[in-house]
Design an enzyme around this catalytic site. Sequence first.
Site, PDB file in Angstrom:
ATOM      1  N   CYS A  57    -107.002   6.598  90.691  1.00 47.45           N
ATOM      2  CA  CYS A  57    -106.605   7.814  91.405  1.00 47.45           C
ATOM      3  C   CYS A  57    -105.166   8.230  91.052  1.00 47.45           C
ATOM      4  O   CYS A  57    -104.941   8.699  89.940  1.00 47.45           O
ATOM      5  CB  CYS A  57    -106.818   7.608  92.897  1.00 47.45           C
ATOM      6  SG  CYS A  57    -107.086   9.145  93.775  1.00 47.45           S
TER       7      CYS A  57
ATOM      8  N   HIS B 291    -111.868   5.105  93.855  1.00 44.38           N
ATOM      9  CA  HIS B 291    -111.229   3.874  94.353  1.00 44.38           C
ATOM     10  C   HIS B 291    -112.221   2.720  94.430  1.00 44.38           C
ATOM     11  O   HIS B 291    -112.792   2.475  95.499  1.00 44.38           O
ATOM     12  CB  HIS B 291    -110.701   4.106  95.773  1.00 44.38           C
ATOM     13  CG  HIS B 291    -109.524   5.015  95.849  1.00 44.38           C
ATOM     14  ND1 HIS B 291    -108.229   4.565  95.799  1.00 44.38           N
ATOM     15  CD2 HIS B 291    -109.454   6.353  95.980  1.00 44.38           C
ATOM     16  CE1 HIS B 291    -107.401   5.586  95.905  1.00 44.38           C
ATOM     17  NE2 HIS B 291    -108.114   6.687  96.017  1.00 44.38           N
TER      18      HIS B 291
ATOM     19  N   GLU C 279    -111.580  -0.269  94.682  1.00 46.16           N
ATOM     20  CA  GLU C 279    -111.041  -1.301  95.597  1.00 46.16           C
ATOM     21  C   GLU C 279    -111.415  -1.028  97.053  1.00 46.16           C
ATOM     22  O   GLU C 279    -111.232  -1.879  97.913  1.00 46.16           O
ATOM     23  CB  GLU C 279    -109.518  -1.414  95.426  1.00 46.16           C
ATOM     24  CG  GLU C 279    -108.664  -0.342  96.103  1.00 46.16           C
ATOM     25  CD  GLU C 279    -108.657   1.005  95.382  1.00 46.16           C
ATOM     26  OE1 GLU C 279    -109.425   1.183  94.404  1.00 46.16           O
ATOM     27  OE2 GLU C 279    -107.902   1.899  95.810  1.00 46.16           O
TER      28      GLU C 279
HETATM   29  N1  GLN Z   1    -103.846  13.333  95.560  1.00 46.88           N
HETATM   30  C1  GLN Z   1    -103.108  12.206  95.060  1.00 46.88           C
HETATM   31  C2  GLN Z   1    -102.157  12.617  93.938  1.00 46.88           C
HETATM   32  O1  GLN Z   1    -102.213  13.707  93.469  1.00 46.88           O
HETATM   33  C3  GLN Z   1    -104.039  11.124  94.553  1.00 46.88           C
HETATM   34  C4  GLN Z   1    -104.891  10.630  95.705  1.00 46.88           C
HETATM   35  C5  GLN Z   1    -105.172   9.163  95.677  1.00 46.88           C
HETATM   36  O2  GLN Z   1    -104.565   8.372  94.932  1.00 46.88           O
HETATM   37  N2  GLN Z   1    -106.047   8.745  96.549  1.00 46.88           N
HETATM   38  O3  GLN Z   1    -101.339  11.836  93.544  1.00 46.88           O
END
Ligand code: GLN
Length: 190
Positions: A79, A169, A171
Site C-alpha cells: 500500500c 494488505h 498482513e
Molecule cells: N492512502 C495512503 C497513501 O496514499 C495509502 C493507504 C494505505 O497504506 N493503507 O499513502
Amino acid sequence: MRVGVLALQGAFAEHRRMLESLGAETFEIRQRRDADRSFDALVLPGGESTVIGKLLRDLGLMEPLKDLIGKGMPVFGTCAGLILLAERIEGEPSPHIGTMDITAKRNAYGRQLGSFAAEEDFAGVGKIPMVFIRAPYISACGERAEVLARCGGKIVAARQGNQLVTAFHPELTGDARVHGFFLETAAKRR
Ligand code: GLN
C-alpha cells in the site's frame, strides 16, 4: 532470516506478527542507525506515504534504504510502501524512494470504495484474499517490472528483481502466503 520492518507510521506490527509466524526474526527500523544493523530483507508497511516519506527524509533514512535496495536487498512494500517504491506517482512532482518502474495512483478507488475486500489470483501463489484500505493501484507497469496480480482489471501487485509490491494488505488477512512468497524469494537472494 532477519527482516527489518520500517516502523515510522502505519501497519508495521501486523507485518512483524505475520513474518514471525513464518519463522522469520524481525526488528523495527525507526532511526538512522537501525539501517546499519545486519538484516536480510526489508518491509515497507502501509500507512500514509506522504508522512512516511517526510519522516524518511527528516530522519536521514531515505538514502541508506535506497542504497540497500539498489544493492539488491529484498524489499516488500504494501500500500503506502508501494507508493514509496514507485518511480512515478500520478499528480506528484517527485517520487520518494523511487526504485521501481511503476506508476502509482494514490487513493485510486475513490471515496465509496475507500476500503473493500476481494479475492483474486496472485502469480505463483494462487487465489488469495486482498484487503484494500484507501489503496493505490499501479496505473502503469514499466518494462522492468512484472505484473503479479490484478483486481477489477487494475494492477495490484508487481515485482522487479528484489522488489515486491502489493496495493492491498496481506498482513491484515489470516493468509500468510504472500509473506511466505516474499521470504522464499529473499532466501534465494541471500
Ligand atoms: N492512502 C495512503 C497513501 O496514499 C495509502 C493507504 C494505505 O497504506 N493503507 O499513502
